[in-house]
Design a protein around this motif. Structure first.
Motif, short mmCIF file in Angstrom:
data_model
loop_
_atom_site.label_atom_id
_atom_site.label_comp_id
_atom_site.label_asym_id
_atom_site.label_seq_id
_atom_site.Cartn_x
_atom_site.Cartn_y
_atom_site.Cartn_z
N UNK A 69 26.96 65.60 50.96
CA UNK A 69 25.82 65.16 51.76
C UNK A 69 24.48 65.60 51.20
N UNK A 70 23.41 65.44 52.02
CA UNK A 70 22.04 65.61 51.53
C UNK A 70 21.73 67.00 50.95
N UNK A 71 22.24 68.07 51.54
CA UNK A 71 21.94 69.41 51.01
C UNK A 71 22.55 69.59 49.63
N UNK A 72 23.76 69.06 49.44
CA UNK A 72 24.41 69.17 48.13
C UNK A 72 23.64 68.33 47.11
N UNK A 73 23.22 67.13 47.52
CA UNK A 73 22.44 66.29 46.60
C UNK A 73 21.12 66.95 46.21
N UNK A 74 20.50 67.59 47.20
CA UNK A 74 19.23 68.30 46.93
C UNK A 74 19.47 69.43 45.93
N UNK A 75 20.54 70.15 46.14
CA UNK A 75 20.86 71.27 45.23
C UNK A 75 21.13 70.75 43.81
N UNK A 76 21.88 69.66 43.73
CA UNK A 76 22.22 69.13 42.40
C UNK A 76 20.97 68.70 41.65
N UNK A 77 20.04 68.11 42.37
CA UNK A 77 18.79 67.68 41.75
C UNK A 77 17.99 68.90 41.28
N UNK A 78 17.91 69.89 42.16
CA UNK A 78 17.16 71.11 41.83
C UNK A 78 17.79 71.84 40.64
N UNK A 79 19.12 71.80 40.57
CA UNK A 79 19.82 72.47 39.47
C UNK A 79 19.58 71.74 38.15
N UNK A 80 19.54 70.41 38.20
CA UNK A 80 19.24 69.64 36.98
C UNK A 80 17.88 70.06 36.45
N UNK A 81 16.93 70.22 37.35
CA UNK A 81 15.59 70.62 36.94
C UNK A 81 15.57 72.05 36.42
N UNK A 82 16.21 72.92 37.16
CA UNK A 82 16.19 74.35 36.81
C UNK A 82 16.88 74.60 35.46
N UNK A 83 18.02 73.96 35.28
CA UNK A 83 18.81 74.21 34.07
C UNK A 83 18.43 73.28 32.92
N UNK A 84 17.74 72.20 33.25
CA UNK A 84 17.37 71.24 32.23
C UNK A 84 18.53 70.39 31.76
#
Ligand SMILES: *Cc1c(COP(=O)(O)O)cnc(C)c1O
Length: 389
Positions: A35-50
């Motif tokens: 759901x939305x919290x997991x999607x938000x985390x995945x997006x943030x992780x893509x940014x954080x980790x590059x």
């Protein structure tokens, strides 16, 4: 004075309000799986980790397992792993009826020794799992060169190394085919239970990992491949979304604590410099070395663990414990000596894994968590001095 190995309550107190709100929000949403919290985390992780793809999964162990499934590891395939790591690194290989093949570590970094990897390659070798142990990157240039030469896949076990950069400035998790992370509460970024993440920059693997996470069904109930239930809970993602912005500052505090320990050990004459591998009159304690610390990297070492080496470790540990200081042994038994791997009928020479054996016999982790007070560090050091005097 009491010095625990880790004090999760101290961290919770610093951001309690935000975390409690995230928990209540999840309760009110009654949205528990993905759901939305997991999607938000995945997006943030893509940014954080590059990285291009970041996929939330149920644990660090499942991250490794689903990564091996994604690269089609079959029974009998050989996967090279360091013999000195947390059990999951090798356990997941056996769970797929593949064969973990052990390599020794480097005595300074505790990470897998590339030269030993190359010696272990056979026609059956399919992949290498380097572990970024204790919070600094393995020698990925050399490992990737070997992987390229023999057409092997590389799965990074970054469970202890989220946010760590290799000497080229790239975050671990982007240095192999798939990166694996854990959100177990004792990691630098921990959730309120089990959680994990897989990362990749490969379109095909990204899509496949996503499908494997939900039993291999796409669309739902139609299965071309077999996966498992490797989903991340919404509640864990909500906690991680609150915590992620703090991660670098926590890792920086761990580095400050580590540098304080190093300074104290050296100035008091217990050690001469970090990275020594032999005990002597002048090196009663062997100190960890951040091998890329001279460079401009933001996170050259995140000290998930601060591991020193001592002689008479049992006595040493008891002395600290009697003085209120908690420590841990990561790890007392290398894989090649684990009972469950006896059936691999390993025929290794006495000295084949000498660096791992020494590490297993001598290493001990001291408290290093971000909220540790200067007085606590000084107290730990003073008791270690006392033990050696
Ligand atoms: C913690 C850890 C894992 C496993 O992660 P879990 O989330 O506990 O399943 C795997 N490898 C290493 C090196 C770890 O430290």
């Amino acid at each position: 004075m009491k010095v625990p190995l880790l004090d999760l309550k101290a961290q919770y107190q610093t951001i309690k309000k935000e975390l409690d709100e995230a928990l209540i929000k999840t309760a009110e949403s009654q949205y528990f799986i993905l759901g939305p919290e997991v999607e938000k985390l995945e997006k943030a992780m893509c940014e954080y980790l590059g990285c291009k793809y970041a996929i939330g999964v149920s644990s660090g162990t499942d991250a490794l397992l689903v990564a091996l499934m994604a690269i089609d590891i079959k029974p009998g395939d050989e996967i090279i792993v360091p013999t000195y790591s947390f059990f999951a690194t090798a356990g997941v290989v056996s769970r797929l009826n593949a064969v973990p093949v052990f390599a020794d570590i480097d005595p300074v970094t505790y990470n897998i020794n590339p030269t030993d990897i190359e010696k272990k390659i056979t026609d059956k070798t399919k992949a290498i799992i380097p572990v970024h142990l204790y919070g600094q990157s393995a020698e990925m240039d050399e490992i990737n060169a070997i992987a390229q030469k023999y057409h092997l896949k590389v799965i990074e076990d970054g469970a202890q190394a989220i946010g760590v950069q290799y000497k080229n400035g790239i975050n671990v998790g982007n240095l192999g085919d798939i990166g694996c992370f854990s959100f177990f509460p004792s990691k630098n970024l921990g959730c309120f239970g089990d959680g994990g993440l897989v990362t990749t920059n490969n379109d095909e693997l990204g899509a496949k990992l996503r499908i494997l996470r939900v039993h291999g069904g796409k669309p739902k109930y139609y299965h071309k491949i077999i996966g498992g239930n490797f989903r991340l809970d919404a509640i864990q993602a909500a906690i991680l979304n609150v915590k992620l912005p703090y991660l670098d500052s926590w890792s920086e505090k761990r580095r400050v604590n580590a540098n304080h320990y190093l300074k104290l050990f050296i100035s008091s004459g217990l050690a001469t410099e970090p990275g020594k591998i032999e005990f002597s009159e002048k090196d009663k304690v062997l100190l960890p070395k951040a091998v890329y610390s001279d460079s401009k990297l933001k996170n050259y070492h995140i000290y998930n663990q601060f591991v020193i080496r001592v002689q008479k470790r049992d006595e040493f540990r008891k002395y600290l414990s009697d003085n209120g200081i908690s420590t841990e042994i990561y790890y007392p038994v290398p894989f090649h000596k684990q009972e469950c791997f006896a059936k691999l009928a390993l025929n290794y020479s006495e000295s084949a894994f000498i660096n791992s054996e020494n590490a297993a016999n001598q290493s001990i982790a001291l408290p290093i968590y971000p909220e540790l007070a200067v007085e606590q560090i000084e107290y730990v050091h003073s008791k270690i001095s006392e033990f050696h005097s």
